[in-house]
Write a protein that holds these residues in place. Structure first.
Motif, PDB file in Angstrom:
ATOM      1  N   CYS A  18       2.337   9.350  -5.610  1.00  0.00           N
ATOM      2  CA  CYS A  18       2.872  10.646  -5.179  1.00  0.00           C
ATOM      3  C   CYS A  18       3.841  11.217  -6.190  1.00  0.00           C
ATOM      4  O   CYS A  18       3.728  12.383  -6.580  1.00  0.00           O
ATOM      5  N   TRP A  19       4.826  10.403  -6.627  1.00  0.00           N
ATOM      6  CA  TRP A  19       5.800  10.981  -7.569  1.00  0.00           C
ATOM      7  C   TRP A  19       5.180  11.254  -8.926  1.00  0.00           C
ATOM      8  O   TRP A  19       5.582  12.178  -9.630  1.00  0.00           O
ATOM      9  N   GLN A  20       4.138  10.435  -9.326  1.00  0.00           N
ATOM     10  CA  GLN A  20       3.472  10.719 -10.603  1.00  0.00           C
ATOM     11  C   GLN A  20       2.709  12.044 -10.537  1.00  0.00           C
ATOM     12  O   GLN A  20       2.815  12.887 -11.434  1.00  0.00           O
ATOM     13  N   TRP A  21       1.906  12.213  -9.468  1.00  0.00           N
ATOM     14  CA  TRP A  21       1.164  13.462  -9.332  1.00  0.00           C
ATOM     15  C   TRP A  21       2.112  14.648  -9.084  1.00  0.00           C
ATOM     16  O   TRP A  21       1.860  15.757  -9.576  1.00  0.00           O
ATOM     17  N   PHE A  22       3.166  14.393  -8.348  1.00  0.00           N
ATOM     18  CA  PHE A  22       4.132  15.470  -8.096  1.00  0.00           C
ATOM     19  C   PHE A  22       4.759  15.949  -9.402  1.00  0.00           C
ATOM     20  O   PHE A  22       4.866  17.158  -9.648  1.00  0.00           O
ATOM     21  N   ASN A  23       5.187  15.016 -10.236  1.00  0.00           N
ATOM     22  CA  ASN A  23       5.788  15.387 -11.513  1.00  0.00           C
ATOM     23  C   ASN A  23       4.787  16.091 -12.423  1.00  0.00           C
ATOM     24  O   ASN A  23       5.138  17.030 -13.149  1.00  0.00           O
ATOM     25  N   MET A  24       3.534  15.623 -12.376  1.00  0.00           N
ATOM     26  CA  MET A  24       2.508  16.246 -13.218  1.00  0.00           C
ATOM     27  C   MET A  24       2.159  17.650 -12.751  1.00  0.00           C
ATOM     28  O   MET A  24       1.790  18.513 -13.558  1.00  0.00           O
ATOM     29  N   ALA A  25       2.304  17.896 -11.440  1.00  0.00           N
ATOM     30  CA  ALA A  25       1.916  19.202 -10.908  1.00  0.00           C
ATOM     31  C   ALA A  25       3.090  20.164 -10.793  1.00  0.00           C
ATOM     32  O   ALA A  25       3.018  21.324 -11.211  1.00  0.00           O
ATOM     33  N   VAL A  26       4.194  19.673 -10.213  1.00  0.00           N
ATOM     34  CA  VAL A  26       5.315  20.573  -9.912  1.00  0.00           C
ATOM     35  C   VAL A  26       6.169  20.854 -11.142  1.00  0.00           C
ATOM     36  O   VAL A  26       6.586  22.009 -11.364  1.00  0.00           O
ATOM     37  N   TYR A  27       6.454  19.845 -11.941  1.00  0.00           N
ATOM     38  CA  TYR A  27       7.318  20.053 -13.108  1.00  0.00           C
ATOM     39  C   TYR A  27       6.760  21.095 -14.073  1.00  0.00           C
ATOM     40  O   TYR A  27       7.506  21.986 -14.522  1.00  0.00           O
ATOM     41  N   PRO A  28       5.456  21.024 -14.433  1.00  0.00           N
ATOM     42  CA  PRO A  28       4.933  22.078 -15.308  1.00  0.00           C
ATOM     43  C   PRO A  28       5.046  23.470 -14.694  1.00  0.00           C
ATOM     44  O   PRO A  28       5.338  24.445 -15.396  1.00  0.00           O
ATOM     45  N   VAL A  29       4.823  23.551 -13.380  1.00  0.00           N
ATOM     46  CA  VAL A  29       4.941  24.856 -12.725  1.00  0.00           C
ATOM     47  C   VAL A  29       6.386  25.344 -12.763  1.00  0.00           C
ATOM     48  O   VAL A  29       6.668  26.518 -13.062  1.00  0.00           O
ATOM     49  N   VAL A  77       6.690  16.790   1.178  1.00  0.00           N
ATOM     50  CA  VAL A  77       5.559  16.205   0.457  1.00  0.00           C
ATOM     51  C   VAL A  77       5.576  14.684   0.525  1.00  0.00           C
ATOM     52  O   VAL A  77       4.564  14.045   0.871  1.00  0.00           O
ATOM     53  N   PHE A  78       6.689  14.058   0.196  1.00  0.00           N
ATOM     54  CA  PHE A  78       6.715  12.595   0.102  1.00  0.00           C
ATOM     55  C   PHE A  78       6.546  11.911   1.464  1.00  0.00           C
ATOM     56  O   PHE A  78       5.753  10.962   1.584  1.00  0.00           O
ATOM     57  N   PRO A  79       7.252  12.318   2.525  1.00  0.00           N
ATOM     58  CA  PRO A  79       6.974  11.696   3.825  1.00  0.00           C
ATOM     59  C   PRO A  79       5.526  11.884   4.279  1.00  0.00           C
ATOM     60  O   PRO A  79       4.926  10.975   4.866  1.00  0.00           O
ATOM     61  N   ALA A  80       4.955  13.066   3.999  1.00  0.00           N
ATOM     62  CA  ALA A  80       3.566  13.304   4.391  1.00  0.00           C
ATOM     63  C   ALA A  80       2.616  12.374   3.643  1.00  0.00           C
ATOM     64  O   ALA A  80       1.647  11.853   4.220  1.00  0.00           O
ATOM     65  N   ALA A  81       2.889  12.147   2.356  1.00  0.00           N
ATOM     66  CA  ALA A  81       2.025  11.256   1.587  1.00  0.00           C
ATOM     67  C   ALA A  81       2.118   9.821   2.095  1.00  0.00           C
ATOM     68  O   ALA A  81       1.109   9.110   2.171  1.00  0.00           O
ATOM     69  N   LEU A  82       3.307   9.371   2.450  1.00  0.00           N
ATOM     70  CA  LEU A  82       3.469   8.007   2.955  1.00  0.00           C
ATOM     71  C   LEU A  82       2.858   7.850   4.347  1.00  0.00           C
ATOM     72  O   LEU A  82       2.312   6.784   4.683  1.00  0.00           O
ATOM     73  N   ARG A  83       2.926   8.888   5.157  1.00  0.00           N
ATOM     74  CA  ARG A  83       2.350   8.784   6.499  1.00  0.00           C
ATOM     75  C   ARG A  83       0.823   8.769   6.459  1.00  0.00           C
ATOM     76  O   ARG A  83       0.168   8.361   7.436  1.00  0.00           O
ATOM     77  N   ALA A  95       0.832  -1.200   0.000  1.00  0.00           N
ATOM     78  CA  ALA A  95       0.000   0.000   0.000  1.00  0.00           C
ATOM     79  C   ALA A  95       0.871   1.255   0.000  1.00  0.00           C
ATOM     80  O   ALA A  95       0.576   2.243  -0.693  1.00  0.00           O
ATOM     81  N   GLN A  96       1.928   1.239   0.773  1.00  0.00           N
ATOM     82  CA  GLN A  96       2.838   2.388   0.795  1.00  0.00           C
ATOM     83  C   GLN A  96       3.538   2.561  -0.547  1.00  0.00           C
ATOM     84  O   GLN A  96       3.743   3.687  -1.006  1.00  0.00           O
ATOM     85  N   MET A  97       3.889   1.457  -1.191  1.00  0.00           N
ATOM     86  CA  MET A  97       4.530   1.539  -2.489  1.00  0.00           C
ATOM     87  C   MET A  97       3.578   2.123  -3.527  1.00  0.00           C
ATOM     88  O   MET A  97       3.969   2.929  -4.381  1.00  0.00           O
ATOM     89  N   GLN A  98       2.313   1.694  -3.446  1.00  0.00           N
ATOM     90  CA  GLN A  98       1.323   2.257  -4.367  1.00  0.00           C
ATOM     91  C   GLN A  98       1.162   3.759  -4.144  1.00  0.00           C
ATOM     92  O   GLN A  98       1.077   4.534  -5.101  1.00  0.00           O
ATOM     93  N   ARG A  99       1.118   4.160  -2.847  1.00  0.00           N
ATOM     94  CA  ARG A  99       1.010   5.595  -2.560  1.00  0.00           C
ATOM     95  C   ARG A  99       2.263   6.350  -3.003  1.00  0.00           C
ATOM     96  O   ARG A  99       2.170   7.481  -3.522  1.00  0.00           O
TER      97      ARG A  99
END
Length: 527
Positions: free
Chosen positions: A62-73, A131-137, A54-58
């Motif tokens: 996280c990195w997919q949504w992060f790349n989709m959101a942060v990289y374009p910005v 961001v990443f530790p918060a998503a995993l927690r 479950a943590q691996m899925q999250r």
């Protein structure tokens, strides 16, 4: 100033300069890509084995949504100033004029671009830490503390690798590709409101990138529990990559620091060799920019001083010009033992009354050109022109010995020149031009004389007056070269002179002893 060659009114730009905005945009890509590759490999080897399904899925989400959101910005933030610069850049490439306030704003933006890219890249990397530790927690399963430590290490090391090298890459690309276009008529160092990296700060950043980053990267990996034991090769690979990037930073720093130093050193050596046409055409906004500007201004001042001295020397003589410029504004005159020569053209009044002024001046210039060269070749200086004659001084410069002998030899050479230059004078319209020369030796006050507003470098005293009187005696005694007893006593014994009847001159109560000297067919060089 831009180095782009001009053909007509349109500069011919290089490929790099025409597409400079594109190269600036892609210059930080390699460093950030290496940082991302490191981050991915680190996550795969050090983090994923400790995560549940479950943590691996999250984590993947996280990195997919992060790349989709942060990289374009982040990319948009990168592009915003470049898109604003694009029309101005295009107009400058086409040779069009830009409003001064708009051009200054663009120049200020270009100089500060590395800091903007540094801020955007740092924010993009460091925002990963919370961001990443918060998503995993957020997953309802216990998260090992080692995972959070590994995440922070991966992002810190990756950012250290990417951000510092990106700064140097962007700065180097901007200076090489964008500066020549944006600063065609402006010195970057003079643009207000900029924050260029000075030499000290550049050294600190280099040390941070080339020394601190590799060391910190390896130390962090060694401090992480079981990291060095589980994946020793990975730790070594990280160290190697960090060191290679440190060497790359050193190379870029060398381009940023060694290049201006080398150009300044070469230019200084050329100036020392007497080349005043040198100019350092290197556009920099940092301390080197100010140094280059001051150096170019210094060389320009030296060039103007040399031109002034040459022009000044043509009017007062080179030796007099050197003494006047070394003396500065001080009014100074000192007594010296010198030999004074007066030269006068015979029958000038009669000739000038029957010839056009242009013809008279042409003939005199032919004579003066020959005479001045002879006087200066014998270490004398033509002090002033007196219409149809001139006064020359010997012994008033750096060479003060044997000035009487040099003056007599110069006079003899001048008489020989008159005989050998008959054709030149005939072409100038005065075939029978003749001269009279009088020489006297004695003390005189030599130096700059006059008021603070108007000065003249000359010699005054009885010695000068007597020399002028002796020259006027040449017509009376039938000799073209007449010297006084004072001059005769300074000549070597082998110098042959003819004693002439003493003559009364103005200002003297007793007749003046004078001697006639004949011209020599050939004279040895005095030097």
């Amino acid at each position: 100033m831009s180095d782009a060659p001009n053909f007509g009114n349109t500069p011919r730009w290089s490929f790099l300069e025409r597409h400079s905005l594109f190269f600036v945009c892609v210059s930080p890509v390699i460093a950030n890509a290496i940082g991302s590759i490191f981050n991915i490999l680190y996550n795969q080897t050090q983090i994923e084995p400790f995560l549940s399904e479950a943590q691996m899925q999250r984590f993947d989400q996280c990195w997919q949504w992060f790349n989709m959101a942060v990289y374009p910005v982040a990319i948009s933030c990168f592009l915003i100033p470049l898109l604003w610069l694009r029309p101005i850049h295009r107009r400058l490439l086409d040779g069009q004029s830009i409003e001064p306030h708009l051009l200054e704003k663009a120049q200020r933006l270009v100089i500060n671009l590395p800091w903007w890219f540094l801020a955007v890249a740092s924010a993009g990397w460091l925002i990963c830490i919370p961001v990443f530790p918060a998503a995993l927690r957020a997953v309802p399963e216990p998260l090992p503390d080692d995972v959070v430590t590994h995440l922070n290490v991966s992002f810190i090391v990756a950012s250290l690798i990417a951000v510092t090298h990106s700064f140097f890459a962007v700065e180097l690309t901007i200076q090489k590709a964008l500066f020549p276009v944006i600063f065609q008529n402006t010195v970057p160092a003079n643009v207000p409101g900029t924050l260029p990296l000075n030499i000290t700060a550049r050294g600190v950043l280099w040390a941070f990138s080339a020394v601190v980053c590799p060391v910190v990267s390896i130390v962090l990996l060694l401090l992480v529990p079981d990291a060095s034991q589980q994946m020793p090769r990975f730790a070594v690979a990280v160290g190697v990559v960090a060191v290679l990037f440190g060497l790359t930073t050193s190379w870029m720093l060398g381009k940023l620091v060694a290049t201006p130093l080398r150009q300044l050193m070469n230019a200084a050596m050329r100036v020392a060799d007497g080349d005043m046409s040198v100019r350092v055409n290197l556009l920099r906004a940092d301390d080197f920019g100010l140094l280059i500007e001051r150096f170019n201004s210094m060389v320009e001042g030296l060039r103007e001083r040399e031109q002034l001295q040459q022009t000044f020397g043509r009017h007062v003589g080179e030796e007099a010009a050197r003494q006047i410029m070394s003396q500065g504004d001080r009014l100074a005159g000192k007594e010296q033992m010198i030999s004074v020569m007066f030269v006068d053209v015979r029958n000038f009044t009669a000739y000038s009354s029957t010839h056009a002024p242009e013809q008279v001046v042409t003939a005199l210039n032919v004579f003066f050109r020959e005479a001045v060269e002879i006087v200066e070749a014998h270490d004398g200086m033509v002090n002033k022109f007196l219409g149809d004659g001139f006064m020359a001084l010997f012994g008033a410069g750096t060479i003060t010995d044997a000035h009487a002998n040099r003056a007599v030899e110069a006079a003899q050479a001048m008489l020989c020149c008159m005989e050998e230059s008959t054709e030149k004078f005939a072409d100038a319209g005065w075939p029978d031009l003749q001269i009279g020369i009088g020489i006297n030796t004695g003390p005189a006050v030599v130096g700059s004389i006059g008021s603070p507003k108007r000065q003249e470098y000359t010699a005054i005293g009885d010695t000068v007056n007597v020399a002028a009187r002796v020259e006027s005696l040449t017509k009376l005694v039938g000799h073209n070269l007449v010297i006084t007893e004072a001059t005769r006593q300074q000549l070597p014994d082998e110098c042959q002179v003819e004693s002439l009847p003493p003559q009364l001159v103005k200002g003297k109560g007793v007749p003046l002893k004078i001697f006639g000297v004949k011209a020599k067919p050939q004279l040895p060089s005095p030097r």
